[in-house]
Design an enzyme around this catalytic site. Structure first.
Site, PDB file in Angstrom:
ATOM      1  N   GLU A   1      -7.762  12.623  22.393  1.00  0.00           N
ATOM      2  CA  GLU A   1      -7.413  11.481  21.922  1.00  0.00           C
ATOM      3  C   GLU A   1      -7.722  11.403  20.514  1.00  0.00           C
ATOM      4  OE1 GLU A   1      -5.863   8.307  20.604  1.00  0.00           O
ATOM      5  OE2 GLU A   1      -5.858   8.646  22.818  1.00  0.00           O
TER       6      GLU A   1
ATOM      7  N   ASP B   1      -5.527  16.039  18.141  1.00  0.00           N
ATOM      8  CA  ASP B   1      -4.263  15.872  18.703  1.00  0.00           C
ATOM      9  C   ASP B   1      -4.026  16.436  19.975  1.00  0.00           C
ATOM     10  OD1 ASP B   1      -1.560  16.525  18.960  1.00  0.00           O
ATOM     11  OD2 ASP B   1      -1.002  16.656  16.925  1.00  0.00           O
ATOM     12  N   GLY B   2      -3.262  15.748  20.951  1.00  0.00           N
ATOM     13  CA  GLY B   2      -3.259  16.158  22.434  1.00  0.00           C
ATOM     14  C   GLY B   2      -2.142  17.434  22.473  1.00  0.00           C
TER      15      GLY B   2
ATOM     16  N   SER C   1      -5.602   6.320  32.690  1.00  0.00           N
ATOM     17  CA  SER C   1      -5.426   7.558  33.630  1.00  0.00           C
ATOM     18  C   SER C   1      -6.958   8.494  33.626  1.00  0.00           C
ATOM     19  CB  SER C   1      -4.454   8.503  32.754  1.00  0.00           C
ATOM     20  OG  SER C   1      -3.147   7.800  32.877  1.00  0.00           O
TER      21      SER C   1
ATOM     22  N   HIS D   1      -2.879  12.260  25.754  1.00  0.00           N
ATOM     23  CA  HIS D   1      -3.229  11.024  24.940  1.00  0.00           C
ATOM     24  C   HIS D   1      -3.971  10.064  25.536  1.00  0.00           C
ATOM     25  CE1 HIS D   1       0.135  13.151  23.270  1.00  0.00           C
ATOM     26  NE2 HIS D   1       0.037  12.482  21.892  1.00  0.00           N
TER      27      HIS D   1
ATOM     28  N   ASP E   1       1.399  11.999  28.133  1.00  0.00           N
ATOM     29  CA  ASP E   1       1.834  10.633  28.046  1.00  0.00           C
ATOM     30  C   ASP E   1       1.588  10.094  26.337  1.00  0.00           C
ATOM     31  OD1 ASP E   1      -0.777  10.742  28.166  1.00  0.00           O
ATOM     32  OD2 ASP E   1      -0.923   8.857  29.618  1.00  0.00           O
TER      33      ASP E   1
ATOM     34  N   HIS F   1       0.474   5.546  36.981  1.00  0.00           N
ATOM     35  CA  HIS F   1      -0.741   5.748  37.782  1.00  0.00           C
ATOM     36  C   HIS F   1      -0.552   5.972  39.307  1.00  0.00           C
ATOM     37  CE1 HIS F   1      -2.632   4.027  33.895  1.00  0.00           C
ATOM     38  NE2 HIS F   1      -2.487   5.037  33.833  1.00  0.00           N
TER      39      HIS F   1
END
Length: 281
Positions: free
Chosen positions: A121, A146-147, A103, A41, A167, A18
């Protein structure tokens, strides 16, 4: 998937990810033209450090908790960390924020009225929390998807400028391969965006293989960064991030930040940081 980031929120890996993400967002804010944030994600968006999960592990004490007092840091370090510290909001005497911002929350706080974000997500309970958190912000879309699929579907953004944060929780055995493939396909459609690919570093073999794929991709301007808190044993001790198309100032800022974080968050011998170009211009 049974990963629960609440157990790990605010740990050294979160601070690493971050603090660097904030510097990239600060750079994007320097131009008036809008930018887009895409996260593959996104999780719940923010985490209660007084909840059972965080209280059970107390990992935040070795991360954000070690930033409670910055009086010993240089003026340069304090200036580079200031936007990240501001995102944390009020903290108690231990340096614990009431809610640790993930994030998505950090991106939201640094976005301007003209900027937009897409947070992906897949886990139903995490998505429900994510959607509730950003329901009133018209700049933000939380999408149950699905990211990796979402990343390919939402690039290139109409803003043309922006950052994609990849991520995943790294529960899949093929997560490194899946993350690289999603990035590679997206880069083919949007090669001007900034990409940040976060990863744990539990297996040297997996990390080297991932880095070799990045080197051999033919893509230029890939900066690899890593942070280790030292020691051995169970739990995450080291993590990294590959940043594609980093801003000109980013390498120097990252060197200053990571040298400080490595010293501040060290838990044993072997703590340190590394920054190297996987591919230059």
């Amino acid at each position: 998937m049974n990963y629960r980031h609440g157990f790990h929120a605010g740990n050294f890996a979160d601070v690493f990810k971050h603090a660097l993400l904030v510097r990239l967002l600060v750079y994007l804010r320097r131009k008036e033209t809008p930018f887009r944030v895409i996260e593959t994600h996104a999780g719940e968006g923010a985490y209660d450090l007084s909840a059972e999960e965080a209280e059970r592990t107390l990992e935040w004490r070795g991360g954000v908790g070690r930033l409670a007092d910055l009086s010993g840091a240089s003026a340069e370090v304090r200036a580079l960390l200031a936007p990240y510290i501001d995102c944390l909001g009020p903290r108690d005497h231990e340096g614990k924020p009431a809610l640790y911002p993930g994030s998505p929350s950090i991106a939201q706080k640094l976005m301007r009225p003209q900027d937009r974000a897409i947070f992906c997500e897949l886990r139903p309970d995490a998505f429900a929390a994510l959607r509730r958190r950003f329901a009133r912000d018209e700049r933000v879309k939380a999408i149950h998807i699905d990211g990796y699929v979402g990343l390919g579907a939402y690039v290139p953004p109409k803003e043309r400028r922006g950052i994609a944060l990849i991520d995943p929780p790294f529960e899949r055995e093929d997560e490194f391969e899946a993350a690289f493939d999603a990035f590679n396909k997206s880069y083919a459609k949007w090669n001007s965006g900034i990409y940040a690919l976060w990863h744990p570093a539990k297996s040297d073999r997996d990390v080297r293989k991932f880095q070799n794929r990045l080197r051999e991709s033919g893509i230029r301007r890939i900066l690899q960064l890593s942070l280790s808190i030292g020691g051995e044993g169970e739990g995450l001790r080291s993590c990294g991030m590959a940043v594609v198309n980093p801003p000109f100032v980013f390498e120097e800022e990252a060197r200053t930040l990571l040298a400080f974080l490595a010293a501040r968050m060290a838990q044993s011998e072997g703590a340190g940081c590394e920054i190297a170009w996987l591919a230059g211009e």
